[in-house]
Design a protein around this motif. Structure first.
Motif, PDB file in Angstrom:
ATOM      1  N   LYS A  22     -22.080  10.427  -0.458  1.00  0.00           N
ATOM      2  CA  LYS A  22     -21.690  11.000  -1.753  1.00  0.00           C
ATOM      3  C   LYS A  22     -21.854   9.975  -2.873  1.00  0.00           C
ATOM      4  CE  LYS A  22     -18.064  13.416  -4.112  1.00  0.00           C
ATOM      5  NZ  LYS A  22     -17.682  14.751  -4.127  1.00  0.00           N
ATOM      6  N   GLN A  25     -25.435   9.265  -3.944  1.00  0.00           N
ATOM      7  CA  GLN A  25     -26.062  10.297  -4.767  1.00  0.00           C
ATOM      8  C   GLN A  25     -25.923   9.946  -6.248  1.00  0.00           C
ATOM      9  OE1 GLN A  25     -24.105  13.900  -3.551  1.00  0.00           O
ATOM     10  NE2 GLN A  25     -25.250  14.029  -1.641  1.00  0.00           N
ATOM     11  N   GLU A 101     -27.733  16.837   3.062  1.00  0.00           N
ATOM     12  CA  GLU A 101     -27.103  15.875   2.159  1.00  0.00           C
ATOM     13  C   GLU A 101     -27.516  14.445   2.501  1.00  0.00           C
ATOM     14  OE1 GLU A 101     -22.668  14.455   1.144  1.00  0.00           O
ATOM     15  OE2 GLU A 101     -23.027  16.606   0.876  1.00  0.00           O
TER      16      GLU A 101
END
Length: 188
Positions: A22, A25, A101
């Protein structure tokens, strides 16, 4: 008791991996701190260090897991059969979609370039065995043809991920195989 610990250990590692992905990103690894990962995962720093030595250890374990999965998938095909190239490519794209992801992050501008190179070389080693390269090219240029196909395919996959996986893995596999087999002339 050990089963409970194993589950807890797996869960903690999953949280740490998801937290790193996360954060990657949003910014490069060099700008990410262990404190940020721990805060996002809601664990303390000592727990992080009981699993990983540093950020790079965490990142490399994520990358190695993906490389191992891709390698196992690629090794399960018979490269002498034309029809298996499509099936292999589709299955790889399904894996990438299921791990969207992580794959999207690792192939992004903030991803580790050495990981991208490892994926390219892994794919190259398998593509060079396919009938696509082997029977249609002279041995002295098959290496170049394989690198061309792999690099183009990786950029197609990066774009597919970036654009939200609008096409199915099967559609993308057909496109990649079509381009690999006949190049742009197959679209005229």
């Amino acid at each position: 008791m050990s089963v409970k610990l194993d589950r807890r250990k797996k869960y903690t590692r999953m949280l740490l991996k998801e937290s790193l992905m996360k954060l990657m990103q949003e910014k490069p690894l060099s700008n990410i701190t262990i404190k940020e990962i721990c805060d996002l995962a809601d664990i303390n720093r000592s727990t992080f260090y009981s699993h990983y030595t540093d950020l790079y250890d965490l990142l490399y374990q994520i990358e190695d897991e993906i490389i191992k999965d891709l390698s196992e998938a690629l090794s399960s095909y018979n490269y002498t059969k034309d029809e298996e190239a499509l099936q292999m490519t589709e299955n790889l794209l399904v894996y990438i979609a299921n791990n969207r992801e992580s794959c999207q992050t690792l192939f992004s501008e903030y991803g580790d370039p050495s990981f991208q190179k490892k994926v390219m070389m892994l794919a190259h080693d398998h593509v060079i065995k396919t009938p696509l390269v082997g029977k249609h090219t002279k041995p002295d240029i098959s290496e170049y043809v394989s690198l061309y196909i792999v690099n183009g395919s990786i950029h197609i996959v990066q774009s597919w991920l970036k654009n939200g996986l609008k096409q199915s893995p099967k559609e993308m596999a057909e496109l990649i195989i079509k381009l690999g087999n006949r190049g742009l002339s197959s679209f005229q």
